[in-house]
Scaffold this motif. Structure first.
Motif, PDB file in Angstrom:
ATOM      1  N   GLY A 340       0.794  -1.215   0.000  1.00  0.00           N
ATOM      2  CA  GLY A 340       0.000   0.000   0.000  1.00  0.00           C
ATOM      3  C   GLY A 340       0.829   1.267   0.000  1.00  0.00           C
ATOM      4  O   GLY A 340       2.008   1.267  -0.363  1.00  0.00           O
ATOM      5  N   PRO A 341       0.217   2.381   0.443  1.00  0.00           N
ATOM      6  CA  PRO A 341       0.852   3.695   0.321  1.00  0.00           C
ATOM      7  C   PRO A 341       2.167   3.852   1.089  1.00  0.00           C
ATOM      8  O   PRO A 341       3.003   4.665   0.692  1.00  0.00           O
ATOM      9  CB  PRO A 341      -0.223   4.655   0.846  1.00  0.00           C
ATOM     10  CG  PRO A 341      -1.163   3.801   1.640  1.00  0.00           C
ATOM     11  CD  PRO A 341      -1.139   2.470   0.982  1.00  0.00           C
ATOM     12  N   ASP A 408      -4.216   7.578   5.828  1.00  0.00           N
ATOM     13  CA  ASP A 408      -4.204   6.420   4.939  1.00  0.00           C
ATOM     14  C   ASP A 408      -5.193   5.344   5.396  1.00  0.00           C
ATOM     15  O   ASP A 408      -5.795   4.649   4.565  1.00  0.00           O
ATOM     16  CB  ASP A 408      -2.792   5.828   4.856  1.00  0.00           C
ATOM     17  CG  ASP A 408      -1.843   6.714   4.064  1.00  0.00           C
ATOM     18  OD1 ASP A 408      -2.336   7.585   3.322  1.00  0.00           O
ATOM     19  OD2 ASP A 408      -0.615   6.539   4.192  1.00  0.00           O
ATOM     20  N   ALA A 409      -5.369   5.228   6.703  1.00  0.00           N
ATOM     21  CA  ALA A 409      -6.277   4.193   7.224  1.00  0.00           C
ATOM     22  C   ALA A 409      -7.717   4.463   6.786  1.00  0.00           C
ATOM     23  O   ALA A 409      -8.445   3.527   6.428  1.00  0.00           O
ATOM     24  CB  ALA A 409      -6.184   4.130   8.746  1.00  0.00           C
ATOM     25  N   GLU A 410      -8.137   5.727   6.798  1.00  0.00           N
ATOM     26  CA  GLU A 410      -9.520   6.006   6.434  1.00  0.00           C
ATOM     27  C   GLU A 410      -9.752   5.939   4.922  1.00  0.00           C
ATOM     28  O   GLU A 410     -10.900   5.939   4.472  1.00  0.00           O
ATOM     29  CB  GLU A 410      -9.950   7.365   6.988  1.00  0.00           C
ATOM     30  CG  GLU A 410      -9.201   8.554   6.428  1.00  0.00           C
ATOM     31  CD  GLU A 410      -9.568   9.843   7.146  1.00  0.00           C
ATOM     32  OE1 GLU A 410     -10.121   9.771   8.266  1.00  0.00           O
ATOM     33  OE2 GLU A 410      -9.304  10.936   6.598  1.00  0.00           O
ATOM     34  N   LEU A 411      -8.658   5.856   4.146  1.00  0.00           N
ATOM     35  CA  LEU A 411      -8.776   5.717   2.700  1.00  0.00           C
ATOM     36  C   LEU A 411      -8.388   4.324   2.216  1.00  0.00           C
ATOM     37  O   LEU A 411      -8.197   4.114   1.017  1.00  0.00           O
ATOM     38  CB  LEU A 411      -7.888   6.756   1.995  1.00  0.00           C
ATOM     39  CG  LEU A 411      -8.229   8.231   2.239  1.00  0.00           C
ATOM     40  CD1 LEU A 411      -7.208   9.127   1.522  1.00  0.00           C
ATOM     41  CD2 LEU A 411      -9.636   8.554   1.769  1.00  0.00           C
ATOM     42  N   ARG A 412      -8.271   3.374   3.145  1.00  0.00           N
ATOM     43  CA  ARG A 412      -7.743   2.049   2.794  1.00  0.00           C
ATOM     44  C   ARG A 412      -8.558   1.402   1.665  1.00  0.00           C
ATOM     45  O   ARG A 412      -7.991   0.854   0.707  1.00  0.00           O
ATOM     46  CB  ARG A 412      -7.751   1.136   4.020  1.00  0.00           C
ATOM     47  CG  ARG A 412      -7.205  -0.267   3.735  1.00  0.00           C
ATOM     48  CD  ARG A 412      -7.121  -1.115   4.979  1.00  0.00           C
ATOM     49  NE  ARG A 412      -6.103  -0.606   5.900  1.00  0.00           N
ATOM     50  CZ  ARG A 412      -6.369   0.001   7.061  1.00  0.00           C
ATOM     51  NH1 ARG A 412      -7.637   0.174   7.449  1.00  0.00           N
ATOM     52  NH2 ARG A 412      -5.408   0.433   7.841  1.00  0.00           N
ATOM     53  N   ARG A 413      -9.860   1.472   1.740  1.00  0.00           N
ATOM     54  CA  ARG A 413     -10.697   0.836   0.719  1.00  0.00           C
ATOM     55  C   ARG A 413     -10.446   1.450  -0.657  1.00  0.00           C
ATOM     56  O   ARG A 413     -10.388   0.737  -1.669  1.00  0.00           O
ATOM     57  CB  ARG A 413     -12.178   0.982   1.101  1.00  0.00           C
ATOM     58  CG  ARG A 413     -13.147   0.467   0.054  1.00  0.00           C
ATOM     59  CD  ARG A 413     -14.568   0.488   0.607  1.00  0.00           C
ATOM     60  NE  ARG A 413     -14.976   1.846   0.967  1.00  0.00           N
ATOM     61  CZ  ARG A 413     -15.561   2.701   0.105  1.00  0.00           C
ATOM     62  NH1 ARG A 413     -15.757   2.317  -1.151  1.00  0.00           N
ATOM     63  NH2 ARG A 413     -15.933   3.893   0.501  1.00  0.00           N
ATOM     64  N   HIS A 414     -10.258   2.746  -0.706  1.00  0.00           N
ATOM     65  CA  HIS A 414     -10.012   3.425  -1.981  1.00  0.00           C
ATOM     66  C   HIS A 414      -8.602   3.106  -2.502  1.00  0.00           C
ATOM     67  O   HIS A 414      -8.403   2.946  -3.711  1.00  0.00           O
ATOM     68  CB  HIS A 414     -10.200   4.925  -1.808  1.00  0.00           C
ATOM     69  CG  HIS A 414     -11.582   5.311  -1.375  1.00  0.00           C
ATOM     70  ND1 HIS A 414     -12.637   5.398  -2.245  1.00  0.00           N
ATOM     71  CD2 HIS A 414     -12.072   5.609  -0.135  1.00  0.00           C
ATOM     72  CE1 HIS A 414     -13.729   5.752  -1.579  1.00  0.00           C
ATOM     73  NE2 HIS A 414     -13.409   5.884  -0.295  1.00  0.00           N
ATOM     74  N   GLY A 419      -5.137   0.487  -6.279  1.00  0.00           N
ATOM     75  CA  GLY A 419      -3.997  -0.419  -6.416  1.00  0.00           C
ATOM     76  C   GLY A 419      -4.283  -1.545  -7.391  1.00  0.00           C
ATOM     77  O   GLY A 419      -3.418  -1.920  -8.203  1.00  0.00           O
ATOM     78  N   ARG A 420      -5.500  -2.095  -7.329  1.00  0.00           N
ATOM     79  CA  ARG A 420      -5.853  -3.169  -8.282  1.00  0.00           C
ATOM     80  C   ARG A 420      -5.857  -2.640  -9.721  1.00  0.00           C
ATOM     81  O   ARG A 420      -5.390  -3.312 -10.641  1.00  0.00           O
ATOM     82  CB  ARG A 420      -7.225  -3.755  -7.922  1.00  0.00           C
ATOM     83  CG  ARG A 420      -7.233  -4.613  -6.669  1.00  0.00           C
ATOM     84  CD  ARG A 420      -8.531  -5.394  -6.551  1.00  0.00           C
ATOM     85  NE  ARG A 420      -9.682  -4.507  -6.405  1.00  0.00           N
ATOM     86  CZ  ARG A 420     -10.157  -4.083  -5.224  1.00  0.00           C
ATOM     87  NH1 ARG A 420      -9.556  -4.478  -4.109  1.00  0.00           N
ATOM     88  NH2 ARG A 420     -11.212  -3.297  -5.171  1.00  0.00           N
ATOM     89  N   ALA A 421      -6.390  -1.435  -9.898  1.00  0.00           N
ATOM     90  CA  ALA A 421      -6.428  -0.861 -11.252  1.00  0.00           C
ATOM     91  C   ALA A 421      -5.021  -0.558 -11.759  1.00  0.00           C
ATOM     92  O   ALA A 421      -4.693  -0.841 -12.914  1.00  0.00           O
ATOM     93  CB  ALA A 421      -7.280   0.405 -11.251  1.00  0.00           C
ATOM     94  N   VAL A 422      -4.171  -0.023 -10.901  1.00  0.00           N
ATOM     95  CA  VAL A 422      -2.811   0.336 -11.306  1.00  0.00           C
ATOM     96  C   VAL A 422      -1.982  -0.907 -11.588  1.00  0.00           C
ATOM     97  O   VAL A 422      -1.174  -0.931 -12.523  1.00  0.00           O
ATOM     98  CB  VAL A 422      -2.146   1.195 -10.214  1.00  0.00           C
ATOM     99  CG1 VAL A 422      -0.654   1.354 -10.484  1.00  0.00           C
ATOM    100  CG2 VAL A 422      -2.808   2.566 -10.118  1.00  0.00           C
ATOM    101  N   SER A 423      -2.178  -1.955 -10.824  1.00  0.00           N
ATOM    102  CA  SER A 423      -1.355  -3.156 -10.993  1.00  0.00           C
ATOM    103  C   SER A 423      -1.595  -3.826 -12.349  1.00  0.00           C
ATOM    104  O   SER A 423      -0.715  -4.527 -12.865  1.00  0.00           O
ATOM    105  CB  SER A 423      -1.658  -4.151  -9.872  1.00  0.00           C
ATOM    106  OG  SER A 423      -2.997  -4.611  -9.943  1.00  0.00           O
ATOM    107  N   TRP A 424      -2.775  -3.588 -12.946  1.00  0.00           N
ATOM    108  CA  TRP A 424      -3.070  -4.167 -14.261  1.00  0.00           C
ATOM    109  C   TRP A 424      -2.791  -3.207 -15.394  1.00  0.00           C
ATOM    110  O   TRP A 424      -2.985  -3.562 -16.559  1.00  0.00           O
ATOM    111  CB  TRP A 424      -4.537  -4.612 -14.307  1.00  0.00           C
ATOM    112  CG  TRP A 424      -4.799  -5.833 -13.479  1.00  0.00           C
ATOM    113  CD1 TRP A 424      -5.330  -5.888 -12.236  1.00  0.00           C
ATOM    114  CD2 TRP A 424      -4.513  -7.188 -13.835  1.00  0.00           C
ATOM    115  NE1 TRP A 424      -5.400  -7.179 -11.789  1.00  0.00           N
ATOM    116  CE2 TRP A 424      -4.901  -8.001 -12.766  1.00  0.00           C
ATOM    117  CE3 TRP A 424      -3.954  -7.783 -14.983  1.00  0.00           C
ATOM    118  CZ2 TRP A 424      -4.764  -9.378 -12.782  1.00  0.00           C
ATOM    119  CZ3 TRP A 424      -3.822  -9.160 -15.003  1.00  0.00           C
ATOM    120  CH2 TRP A 424      -4.229  -9.942 -13.911  1.00  0.00           C
TER     121      TRP A 424
END
Length: 426
Positions: A340-341, A408-414, A419-424
């Motif tokens: 993560g971040p 960062d904790a309150e934005l974890r879901r976002h 991250g999934r979109a960027v990884s692909w």
């Protein structure tokens, strides 16, 4: 890579060996000889004709350097109504009046004479054109995830704190998306202020650089950028829209009408093509004029960022933005590993540290690569230079590591979604 050339690669002005980066034409890092030289291979064509592109580049170099010289070494105040802003607002007002007059005249033609008559189709065409050219005030983009104060209280509190330190109003809407970018704008007829943070960039920045990013973006609400006014924001697209509407269709597949039809079509295309080009030329002149004021506003936004976050953080932010491809690579690699971040920040910091020797040359090269009559921002190198020459500033708002973790904790879901979109991504 960086290459240092000697002999024939010696600067004719000061005798220093010239340098080159990424295959660009060499320049002198000491006196900046040839830094304003036109690099045809390294620049995207703006008009597609090399003599015109070269000429507009020279105009842009002269105006960019003159603006920097006028602003260097002094503190900026809120942007006033300079010549560029006066011209832009004046033309925008005339365009708005013209569209309104077109609609009124069209309605009058429809109802002024007994039906049927030839004035009706002309009036309907005028009303249709006015509708096509009507002001559009924008809306929240569909890819922006709006964050409420209940969902992200720490972020809303930080934005309010930075807004107070910069003298800017608090945004009505705060959102995030998946771009390596951030922006502030106003949308809708009520001109609701929107702040959007690109999570790959936000997550890759350290705490003080995040404060600098917020200071810069919130500064756009008070820096007098003429492009963001309710009148000019829509008028800047009016002539371009009109040029598109009058651009002729060159499809000539239907040639069964005879010579008279063919000649009529040719004359129609000639007239509409000429009008389209004239409208587009006016659009370019208006945009180029407005962007002179816009670039000054960017310098002021940088200064506001330095005031709230400190000079070190504001210049570090500019260095990160100098090479967004590096941020994309770091984030993509970490996301593919499920990180993560925190890993994004560490990777970005390591990339900056590894580019210490390259950064001064990258800043200089940006002066050549980012100079354009149609650039919304001044070159990053000049922005960095102005901040460091304007006196050192300590931060007014300090962001601790613990607070960064809460953000960062309150934005974890976002973060996980981005991250999934960027990884692909390719």
């Amino acid at each position: 890579m960086i290459s240092t050339q000697a002999g024939p690669g010696t600067c004719p002005e000061c005798g220093t060996a010239t340098v080159s980066l990424r295959g660009a034409p060499p320049w002198c890092a000491r006196c900046e000889w040839n830094l304003d030289g036109y690099d045809r291979a390294g620049r995207a064509a703006e008009f597609g004709w090399s003599p015109v592109d070269r000429w507009t580049f020279r105009l842009a170099v002269r105006s960019t350097r003159q603006q920097y010289a006028a602003l260097a070494g002094r503190s900026l105040e809120r942007a006033g109504w300079g010549p560029a802003a006066v011209v832009t607002v004046g033309v925008a007002l005339l365009l708005l009046i013209g569209v309104l007059a077109l609609a009124v005249a069209g309605v009058w033609l429809v109802f002024a004479y007994p039906f049927p008559n030839l004035a009706v189709p002309l009036g309907l065409a005028m009303v249709g054109l006015a509708v096509a050219l009507r002001p559009r005030f924008g809306r929240i983009p569909p890819d922006v995830d709006v964050l409420t104060a209940d969902e992200a209280p720490e972020l809303h509190a930080l934005v309010a704190e930075v807004a107070a330190a910069t003298g800017a109003p608090v945004p009505h809407v705060i959102g995030v998306d998946g771009d390596i970018n951030a922006y502030a704008t106003s949308v809708g007829l009520r001109r609701r202020r929107l702040l959007c943070l690109g999570l790959p960039l936000w997550g890759a920045l350290d705490g003080q650089a995040r404060v600098a990013l917020l200071g810069h973006e919130l500064g756009h609400f008070v820096n007098g950028d003429v492009r963001r006014g309710p009148l000019t924001q829509t008028a800047l697209t009016t002539l371009g829209t009109a040029a598109d509407l009058f651009r002729p269709d060159h499809d000539t597949r239907d040639a069964g009408g005879g010579i008279f039809v063919l000649v009529g079509e040719m004359l129609g295309r000639l007239l509409s093509g000429t009008l389209s080009r004239l409208l587009f030329a006016g659009h370019l002149v208006l945009v180029a004029t407005a962007l002179r004021n816009s670039q000054r506003a960017e310098y002021l936004a940088d200064e506001l960022a330095a005031r709230v976050a400190g000079t070190a953080a504001a210049t570090r932010l500019l260095d990160v933005l100098l090479n967004p491809e590096s941020v994309a690579l770091v984030v993509r690699k970490a996301a593919r590993g499920g990180h993560g971040p925190a890993t994004w920040r560490a990777g970005t910091a390591a990339a900056l540290a590894g580019a210490t020797d390259r950064l001064p040359l990258l800043r200089q090269l940006s002066v050549r690569e980012d100079t354009s009559l149609f650039a919304t921002h001044p070159p990053a190198g000049l922005r960095h230079r102005r901040l460091t020459a304007g006196g050192w500033r300590d931060p007014a708002v300090a962001l601790t590591d613990a607070r960064v973790e809460r953000l960062d904790a309150e934005l974890r879901r976002h973060y996980e979604r981005v991250g999934r979109a960027v990884s692909w991504a390719a």
